[in-house]
Design a protein around this motif. Structure first.
Motif, PDB file in Angstrom:
ATOM      1  N   ALA A 131       7.327   0.793   5.113  1.00 23.17           N
ATOM      2  CA  ALA A 131       6.653   1.882   4.396  1.00 23.17           C
ATOM      3  C   ALA A 131       5.160   1.608   4.261  1.00 23.17           C
ATOM      4  N   ALA A 132       4.806   0.353   4.000  1.00 23.02           N
ATOM      5  CA  ALA A 132       3.384   0.005   3.859  1.00 23.02           C
ATOM      6  C   ALA A 132       2.647   0.166   5.180  1.00 23.02           C
ATOM      7  N   ILE A 133       3.251  -0.306   6.270  1.00 18.36           N
ATOM      8  CA  ILE A 133       2.619  -0.205   7.580  1.00 18.36           C
ATOM      9  C   ILE A 133       2.475   1.236   8.010  1.00 18.36           C
ATOM     10  N   GLN A 134       3.459   2.083   7.648  1.00 17.54           N
ATOM     11  CA  GLN A 134       3.461   3.480   8.104  1.00 17.54           C
ATOM     12  C   GLN A 134       2.437   4.358   7.410  1.00 17.54           C
ATOM     13  N   LYS A 135       1.804   3.849   6.379  1.00 16.76           N
ATOM     14  CA  LYS A 135       0.745   4.628   5.734  1.00 16.76           C
ATOM     15  C   LYS A 135      -0.458   4.714   6.660  1.00 16.76           C
ATOM     16  N   PRO A 136      -1.261   5.768   6.545  1.00 15.08           N
ATOM     17  CA  PRO A 136      -2.478   5.859   7.367  1.00 15.08           C
ATOM     18  C   PRO A 136      -3.485   4.804   6.937  1.00 15.08           C
TER      19      PRO A 136
END
Length: 613
Positions: free
Chosen positions: A497-502
């Motif tokens: 989830a953290a990586i998938q943020k812009p």
């Protein structure tokens, strides 16, 4: 002045010894001879004035271009469409020949008239040894000979050529159904003649033989799922990046294509990284190319028998196993679109990178499982390396991305040390090999506990690049792929989830494109920025796929992400290392690692969609 082509405008041809880049404009702008890592003969892609090129193109304005591979082959067709006519150039290097057969180690350019008539111009301006060596030009009855200090090449044709400085040119008109053949080949330094031109029937025979070779080879591919065309193209590209005499696979056929236009992140990738071993063997074995996997395994085995006196392996080697890859700058070349310096060689060979032992042991484990059981002699070397890992895993290192600003306690490196010991234990159990099981098991578990404690950042709610860091790193997407942790573990899901943020919100994903890290938050000793890393995007697909086996929404996200990534391939289905902010290709091209990760993602995603585990 001939303008620079976009990196994505190129196609690749080759013969498992070397390769050439052919642009949409009909120009060969990169060609090293006789090997992948030899000095260049044409290098206009690195300097459009000095680098040298070999171009065939129509003599008129307003021509449309189309480029494609002959189906299921690495034979490249560049077609020119004009109001007054239609013609094409077929480029290939003959393969499947005996060493003494005509056409072996040649580059063939067959120009064909298709409709009406079209006037073409040929320009061949070699620049030997990265444009550092002078050469002489001799016109002969059947072409021209270019003599430099260390290499003599002949351009063979029955067309009269005209000399212009260090190159030659010609103009010719082709009616429908007429052909003109040009062959570039090596000749002896004292050769007075080029040899006889290749008759059209012989050129056609070589073309048909080469097509048949590639079609027979790709039939081995066992992947029959969705995205078959992309998987097969990736396999064909990977085959071009092999070095037939040793089985090595280069990271890319080019050097110093920039990760940022005008920047300094320009590296030579014409070598073989130990890191790529596991991904290479996994990809090849998955889709049925057992012979190529076995040949690469032979190369890996040879390196394991050359362990350095201090008990370590190098990060990267030459394609013939060479240990010395001294990195030098070619300051006389301006670099692609002014991106300097131009590097040849790679000083990463001297870096201390702990992760390579995990990739090495994983590759051996996979080959032992899906290929051929390994030998006791190799096991003895692996056992030595595993004990070295037990003694040294705690040390800081340079990590997977090879920064130039010193060592850190990289989480990915610790993770792969865990993989090394885990696969070593599995191999010993599977084969009943003698092993220091108690020690390996104790250290393996110690690494696991430390990664979970020091690699996890409570504030970020994610695994981070290195201990005491807040920077995210896309390499940690590989955690579930190497079975370090469950893809549905809460910590893994939070990291996803953290990586998938812009990037604007602290993440690494821009649409389907994934940055490996943020250089502003994770110092790497280099100036400037870079594009998104294509292999990281495919790693994200795999991480979501594995999580999606129990979560349909994540499986749907994985499919959408994968299919969007396919749209960033070039017109031939090839990927550079990176994708820039405007969708342009950046970095060395094409990149083997990206195509391997595409194959793996396609295989596992298709299996998940079909409901197979």
């Amino acid at each position: 002045m001939k303008p620079y082509q976009p990196i994505e405008n190129y196609g690749l041809i080759g013969n498992m010894h070397t390769t050439a880049l052919v642009g949409l404009n009909g120009s060969i702008d990169w060609f090293c001879y006789p090997r992948h890592d030899s000095p260049s003969v044409f290098a206009a892609v690195l300097d459009n004035q000095k680098g040298g090129y070999f171009r065939i193109y129509p003599c008129l304005e307003g021509v449309n271009h189309k480029q494609f591979y002959w189906p299921e082959t690495n034979v490249l067709v560049t077609r020119f469409l004009a109001d007054c006519g239609l013609g094409e150039v077929i480029d290939f290097m003959p393969v499947g020949l005996d060493a003494d057969e005509e056409g072996y180690h040649c580059l063939v350019r067959q120009v064909r008239g298709i409709r009406c008539s079209l006037k073409f111009r040929l320009e061949c301006y070699p620049a030997f040894n990265y444009a550092r060596d002078r050469h002489e030009v001799q016109l002969t009855r059947h072409g021209a000979i270019f003599r430099s200090a260390d290499l003599t090449l002949a351009l063979v044709t029955d067309l009269p050529l005209h000399q212009d400085g260090g190159g030659v040119w010609a103009e010719f008109t082709l009616e429908a159904a007429k052909n003109q053949v040009f062959v570039l080949r090596e000749v002896a330094p004292d050769e007075k003649e080029c040899g006889l031109p290749l008759p059209n029937n012989k050129a056609t025979e070589l073309f048909e033989q080469t097509v048949e070779y590639w079609r027979h080879w790709i039939k081995q591919c066992v992947y029959k799922g969705r995205w078959r065309e992309y998987v097969e193209r990736s396999a064909l590209a990977l085959k071009l990046m092999t070095y037939e005499p040793t089985g090595a696979i280069i990271a890319a056929p080019t050097c110093s294509l920039p990760e940022e236009i005008g920047g300094e992140r320009n590296w030579d990738y014409r070598f073989t990284w130990i890191r790529d071993a596991a991904f290479t063997l996994y990809g090849l074995l998955r889709i049925g190319f057992t012979q190529e996997a076995a040949q690469f395994m032979d190369w890996i085995t040879a390196r394991c028998h050359e362990i350095d006196p201090n008990g370590t392996l190098q990060t990267v080697y030459g394609i013939d196993g060479t240990h010395e890859l001294e990195e030098t700058d070619l300051n006389h070349l301006e670099g692609y679109r002014g991106s300097a310096p131009v590097h040849v060689g790679n000083s990463a060979m001297g870096q201390f990178q702990l992760d390579i032992y995990g990739e090495l042991l994983d590759s051996v484990y996979l080959f032992n499982k899906y290929g051929t059981p390994i030998s006791y002699d190799l096991w003895q070397k692996l056992r030595q390396l595993l004990n070295w890992v037990c003694d040294n895993w705690h040390r800081p290192d340079e990590g997977i991305w090879e920064p130039r600003d010193g060592r850190q306690q990289f989480v990915y490196s610790k993770l792969m040390c865990w993989v090394a010991l885990d696969r070593g234990l599995r191999l010993a159990e599977k084969r009943s090999f003698p092993a220091d099981r108690d020690r390996w098991l104790t250290v393996r578990d110690e690494i696991y506990e430390e990664v979970m404690h020091k690699g996890w950042n409570e504030d970020r709610q994610a695994f981070v690049q290195h201990y005491d860091s807040e920077a995210l790193d896309a390499s940690l997407l590989i955690m579930p792929l190497v079975f370090f942790m469950s893809p549905n573990d809460p910590r893994m899901l939070k990291t996803l989830a953290a990586i998938q943020k812009p990037p604007s919100r602290g993440g690494l994903v821009s649409s389907s494109l994934v940055y490996r890290y943020d250089p502003q938050k994770a110092e790497d000793g280099l100036s400037g920025q870079e594009g998104t890393f294509n292999l990281c995007s495919f790693w994200l697909v795999e991480a979501l796929t594995r999580a999606g086996r129990t979560d349909p929404d994540k499986l749907n996200d994985a499919r959408l992400l994968f299919e969007e990534m396919l749209s960033y391939a070039n017109h031939l289905g090839l990927y550079a290392e990176e994708t820039g902010s405007s969708g342009e290709a950046l970095g060395n091209f094409p990149q083997a690692f990206t195509h391997l990760s595409l194959i793996s993602a396609a295989w596992n995603l298709n299996e998940a969609i079909e409901g197979r585990t």
